[in-house]
Design a protein around this motif. Structure first.
Motif, PDB file in Angstrom:
ATOM      1  N   SER A 235      36.192  42.661  34.127  1.00  0.00           N
ATOM      2  CA  SER A 235      35.239  41.549  34.181  1.00  0.00           C
ATOM      3  C   SER A 235      35.951  40.211  34.012  1.00  0.00           C
ATOM      4  CB  SER A 235      34.172  41.726  33.094  1.00  0.00           C
ATOM      5  OG  SER A 235      33.404  42.874  33.328  1.00  0.00           O
ATOM      6  N   ALA A 236      36.942  40.170  33.096  1.00  0.00           N
ATOM      7  CA  ALA A 236      37.694  38.921  32.903  1.00  0.00           C
ATOM      8  C   ALA A 236      38.474  38.549  34.164  1.00  0.00           C
ATOM      9  CB  ALA A 236      38.631  39.075  31.711  1.00  0.00           C
ATOM     10  N   ALA A 237      39.122  39.575  34.771  1.00  0.00           N
ATOM     11  CA  ALA A 237      39.878  39.292  35.998  1.00  0.00           C
ATOM     12  C   ALA A 237      38.957  38.875  37.131  1.00  0.00           C
ATOM     13  CB  ALA A 237      40.676  40.535  36.395  1.00  0.00           C
ATOM     14  N   THR A 238      37.831  39.519  37.272  1.00  0.00           N
ATOM     15  CA  THR A 238      36.881  39.171  38.333  1.00  0.00           C
ATOM     16  C   THR A 238      36.324  37.763  38.129  1.00  0.00           C
ATOM     17  OG1 THR A 238      36.276  41.489  38.589  1.00  0.00           O
ATOM     18  CG2 THR A 238      34.735  39.869  39.460  1.00  0.00           C
ATOM     19  N   ALA A 239      36.028  37.420  36.883  1.00  0.00           N
ATOM     20  CA  ALA A 239      35.503  36.073  36.607  1.00  0.00           C
ATOM     21  C   ALA A 239      36.529  35.001  36.974  1.00  0.00           C
ATOM     22  CB  ALA A 239      35.125  35.972  35.131  1.00  0.00           C
ATOM     23  N   ARG A 240      37.836  35.202  36.641  1.00  0.00           N
ATOM     24  CA  ARG A 240      38.870  34.224  36.998  1.00  0.00           C
ATOM     25  C   ARG A 240      39.011  34.129  38.523  1.00  0.00           C
ATOM     26  NH1 ARG A 240      43.593  32.194  34.582  1.00  0.00           N
ATOM     27  NH2 ARG A 240      42.446  32.470  32.621  1.00  0.00           N
ATOM     28  N   ALA A 241      38.994  35.268  39.208  1.00  0.00           N
ATOM     29  CA  ALA A 241      39.098  35.241  40.662  1.00  0.00           C
ATOM     30  C   ALA A 241      37.919  34.509  41.286  1.00  0.00           C
ATOM     31  CB  ALA A 241      39.188  36.668  41.198  1.00  0.00           C
ATOM     32  N   THR A 242      36.746  34.674  40.772  1.00  0.00           N
ATOM     33  CA  THR A 242      35.562  33.992  41.295  1.00  0.00           C
ATOM     34  C   THR A 242      35.671  32.487  41.089  1.00  0.00           C
ATOM     35  OG1 THR A 242      34.204  35.934  40.858  1.00  0.00           O
ATOM     36  CG2 THR A 242      33.055  33.843  41.117  1.00  0.00           C
ATOM     37  N   ASP A 243      36.150  32.072  39.901  1.00  0.00           N
ATOM     38  CA  ASP A 243      36.317  30.634  39.645  1.00  0.00           C
ATOM     39  C   ASP A 243      37.298  30.004  40.624  1.00  0.00           C
ATOM     40  OD1 ASP A 243      34.542  30.823  37.559  1.00  0.00           O
ATOM     41  OD2 ASP A 243      36.097  30.990  35.995  1.00  0.00           O
ATOM     42  N   ILE A 244      38.421  30.712  40.876  1.00  0.00           N
ATOM     43  CA  ILE A 244      39.428  30.171  41.805  1.00  0.00           C
ATOM     44  C   ILE A 244      38.868  30.118  43.217  1.00  0.00           C
ATOM     45  CG2 ILE A 244      41.679  30.633  42.853  1.00  0.00           C
ATOM     46  CD1 ILE A 244      42.553  31.805  40.162  1.00  0.00           C
ATOM     47  N   ALA A 245      38.148  31.175  43.658  1.00  0.00           N
ATOM     48  CA  ALA A 245      37.582  31.188  45.009  1.00  0.00           C
ATOM     49  C   ALA A 245      36.570  30.071  45.180  1.00  0.00           C
ATOM     50  CB  ALA A 245      36.930  32.543  45.268  1.00  0.00           C
ATOM     51  N   ASN A 246      35.784  29.808  44.184  1.00  0.00           N
ATOM     52  CA  ASN A 246      34.816  28.712  44.277  1.00  0.00           C
ATOM     53  C   ASN A 246      35.512  27.352  44.371  1.00  0.00           C
ATOM     54  OD1 ASN A 246      32.681  30.516  44.152  1.00  0.00           O
ATOM     55  ND2 ASN A 246      32.485  30.371  41.909  1.00  0.00           N
ATOM     56  N   GLN A 247      36.628  27.204  43.607  1.00  0.00           N
ATOM     57  CA  GLN A 247      37.349  25.931  43.636  1.00  0.00           C
ATOM     58  C   GLN A 247      38.039  25.711  44.978  1.00  0.00           C
ATOM     59  OE1 GLN A 247      37.127  23.870  40.988  1.00  0.00           O
ATOM     60  NE2 GLN A 247      38.231  22.265  42.125  1.00  0.00           N
ATOM     61  N   LEU A 248      38.491  26.810  45.631  1.00  0.00           N
ATOM     62  CA  LEU A 248      39.194  26.685  46.916  1.00  0.00           C
ATOM     63  C   LEU A 248      38.293  26.187  48.038  1.00  0.00           C
ATOM     64  CD1 LEU A 248      41.433  29.884  46.892  1.00  0.00           C
ATOM     65  CD2 LEU A 248      42.203  27.498  46.847  1.00  0.00           C
ATOM     66  N   THR A 249      37.022  26.230  47.881  1.00  0.00           N
ATOM     67  CA  THR A 249      36.134  25.688  48.931  1.00  0.00           C
ATOM     68  C   THR A 249      36.244  24.179  49.032  1.00  0.00           C
ATOM     69  OG1 THR A 249      34.301  25.556  47.357  1.00  0.00           O
ATOM     70  CG2 THR A 249      34.497  27.583  48.651  1.00  0.00           C
ATOM     71  N   HIS A 250      36.824  23.554  48.008  1.00  0.00           N
ATOM     72  CA  HIS A 250      36.973  22.087  48.001  1.00  0.00           C
ATOM     73  C   HIS A 250      38.425  21.648  48.017  1.00  0.00           C
ATOM     74  CE1 HIS A 250      32.702  22.010  47.019  1.00  0.00           C
ATOM     75  NE2 HIS A 250      32.948  22.817  45.976  1.00  0.00           N
ATOM     76  N   ASP A 251      39.335  22.513  47.575  1.00  0.00           N
ATOM     77  CA  ASP A 251      40.739  22.132  47.453  1.00  0.00           C
ATOM     78  C   ASP A 251      41.633  23.146  48.150  1.00  0.00           C
ATOM     79  OD1 ASP A 251      40.068  19.919  45.750  1.00  0.00           O
ATOM     80  OD2 ASP A 251      39.866  21.342  44.076  1.00  0.00           O
ATOM     81  N   SER A 252      42.837  22.712  48.366  1.00  0.00           N
ATOM     82  CA  SER A 252      43.854  23.621  48.866  1.00  0.00           C
ATOM     83  C   SER A 252      44.485  24.342  47.689  1.00  0.00           C
ATOM     84  CB  SER A 252      44.924  22.853  49.639  1.00  0.00           C
ATOM     85  OG  SER A 252      45.619  21.984  48.739  1.00  0.00           O
ATOM     86  N   PRO A 253      45.203  25.445  47.935  1.00  0.00           N
ATOM     87  CA  PRO A 253      45.835  26.151  46.812  1.00  0.00           C
ATOM     88  C   PRO A 253      46.743  25.261  45.976  1.00  0.00           C
ATOM     89  CG  PRO A 253      45.862  27.523  48.763  1.00  0.00           C
ATOM     90  CD  PRO A 253      45.360  26.176  49.215  1.00  0.00           C
ATOM     91  N   ALA A 254      47.461  24.296  46.626  1.00  0.00           N
ATOM     92  CA  ALA A 254      48.378  23.447  45.869  1.00  0.00           C
ATOM     93  C   ALA A 254      47.640  22.459  44.990  1.00  0.00           C
ATOM     94  CB  ALA A 254      49.308  22.708  46.833  1.00  0.00           C
ATOM     95  N   ASP A 255      46.385  22.131  45.355  1.00  0.00           N
ATOM     96  CA  ASP A 255      45.635  21.137  44.603  1.00  0.00           C
ATOM     97  C   ASP A 255      44.777  21.743  43.484  1.00  0.00           C
ATOM     98  OD1 ASP A 255      46.658  19.165  46.266  1.00  0.00           O
ATOM     99  OD2 ASP A 255      44.987  19.358  47.696  1.00  0.00           O
ATOM    100  N   LEU A 256      44.797  23.034  43.326  1.00  0.00           N
ATOM    101  CA  LEU A 256      43.960  23.661  42.298  1.00  0.00           C
ATOM    102  C   LEU A 256      44.392  23.250  40.905  1.00  0.00           C
ATOM    103  CD1 LEU A 256      43.599  27.312  43.667  1.00  0.00           C
ATOM    104  CD2 LEU A 256      41.856  25.528  43.635  1.00  0.00           C
TER     105      LEU A 256
END
Length: 468
Positions: free
Chosen positions: A54-75
């Motif tokens: 659950s912890a790993a899935t929650a972190r992956a979801t947060d990153i995927a949501n952030q990538l809709t606005h930023d590039s990987p380098a800008d995270l």
């Protein structure tokens, strides 16, 4: 046929109850703890692994949501931080290149998996590469400003394994202690219960024929041991009552036999010393009556003895109770002692004619012995019961004595003479014969002013177990 090869002392069936109970408790508790510990460890493992995923899935979801606005380098760099649960984070391009990672030592993809946009996230996958092998990886597709990528988050299972090992060690240490405590508690409780049983056993062993009034101790707890002690005391009371009744019976029988024997002995001694005195009057007035009295007493004793041992044997056939009553009324009228009234309706039942005649005769003789002037006999029927009623105008029987008069050698008069008391066996024999026929005998108040004896008998005859 199998043979038990174990030596006698090693056979569980020969072990003391306390040992068997303690071992049984230890085995049962041990098995229960073993099953419970296995279930606990399995459930704890599933729960902790689920928390890691659950912890790993929650972190992956947060990153995927952030990538809709930023590039990987800008995270935000905070999304790539690691802690006790999150061991590593990677963003992998569709070509399999690691675009961004949480650590330079994590340059190769954790798993050989790329997800296209729209695919469902994947979790609970073991890592195939990386500096650690004991990892759980969650993968989630995302679309960044630079194109589609796959977010990989690795979570360590080390804390899960540490927790499981700690719990298993605690169970391994505490389980045997619990088993020992359960066995010791069972040993103590069974020993305490058996202490009461031993007290009962030792008390019973110490009770002899001369101490039948003794009783076993009853534990204060109202449990099975207390009920056993109560039952044992009731049995001892019955044995004491039977012993006293037997002693009283022997004493009374000896007393009754002593009188006619003494009379016969005295008469024979007179005849020996003075042969001229041994005449017809002595024979008729003394020897024959005393001999008949002794014969009747011995016969009564034999009847009661057989009744106690095997029950009274019956020869069952058709019996007219009215004929028995009329016959006894005629016999009583010939004596001329009392006036006899009869109301005898025809009554036929199944029974032993000789035994029932003895019942009627004993009741009639008893009534005549106590009547002032009148005896009445009645027979009647009310299906399925027939009744014989004998009344007299004597002093009657007090309510408190109406049960006792059916006991052996019981006479309500203070003296024990033949004229007033008889042998005290007549009503006892009536009770045994009536009971053998499946009937009952009761005492009430007579309309004549004295006692009323009522015998009720089943018209269909005695139960087959009483018949012979």
């Amino acid at each position: 046929m199998t043979t038990n090869l174990l030596p006698e002392p090693l056979r569980p069936s020969r072990w003391p109850l306390r040992v068997r109970s303690a071992l049984a408790a230890a085995v049962v508790v041990g098995l229960a703890l073993l099953v419970g510990a296995g279930a606990l460890l399995w459930m704890l493992d599933r729960s902790l692994i689920g928390a890691v995923d659950s912890a790993a899935t929650a972190r992956a979801t947060d990153i995927a949501n952030q990538l809709t606005h930023d590039s990987p380098a800008d995270l935000d760099a905070a999304l790539f931080t690691t802690d006790s649960r999150i061991s590593g984070v990677q963003i992998v391009s569709p070509s399999g290149q690691v675009v961004r990672t949480s650590s330079q030592s994590w340059r190769a993809p954790l798993i050989d998996l790329r997800l296209d946009p729209g695919q469902a996230p994947v979790s609970r996958v073991s890592a195939t590469s990386g500096p650690e092998s004991d990892l759980r990886v969650s993968a989630r597709p995302a679309v960044s400003t630079t194109g589609p990528v796959t977010v990989l988050v690795a979570a360590s299972k080390e804390s899960v394994e540490t927790t499981l090992i700690t719990v298993a060690v605690l169970l391994a240490v505490g389980g045997p202690l619990i088993v020992l405590v359960a066995a010791a508690a069972t040993w103590a409780l069974v020993g305490r219960s058996l202490g009461s049983v031993e007290a009962i056993r030792s008390q019973v062993a110490a009770i002899g024929a001369a101490q039948l009034s003794e009783r076993v101790p009853v534990p204060p707890a109202r449990d099975e041991i207390a009920r056993l002690a109560t039952t044992m005391n009731a049995m001892l009371a019955r044995i004491e009552a039977g012993h006293l009744a037997q002693r009283r019976f022997v004493g009374d029988a000896s007393h009754e036999l002593r009188s006619p024997l003494a009379t016969l002995t005295a008469a024979l001694e007179v005849a020996r010393e003075r042969p001229e005195a041994f005449d017809r009057a002595l024979l008729t007035d003394t020897l024959l009556p005393e001999t008949e009295r002794m014969r009747d007493l011995v016969e009564d004793l034999l009847i009661l003895a057989r009744a106690d041992e095997t029950g009274i044997a019956l020869r069952v056939g058709d019996v007219d109770l009215d004929d028995l009553a009329d016959g006894e009324a005629r016999r009583l009228r010939l004596r001329g002692d009392v006036t006899v009234h009869t109301v005898t309706a025809p009554v036929r039942i199944r029974g032993d004619r000789e035994r029932l005649a003895r019942v009627v005769r004993n009741l009639v003789d008893n009534a005549a012995a106590h009547a002032a002037s009148t005896v009445a006999l009645t027979t009647e029927t009310s299906e399925p019961t027939a009744r014989i009623v004998v009344d007299d105008d004597g002093p009657g029987i007090p309510d408190s004595e109406r049960e006792r008069v059916f006991e052996r050698f019981v006479r309500l008069q203070d003296d024990r003479s033949r004229a007033t008391g008889g042998s005290g066996l007549g009503l006892a024999i009536v009770t045994e014969i009536v009971a053998a026929h499946g009937g009952s005998v009761t005492i009430g108040d007579s309309p004549l002013g004295g006692a009323r004896f009522v015998v009720e008998l089943p018209s269909e005859g005695p139960d087959h177990r009483s018949a012979s």
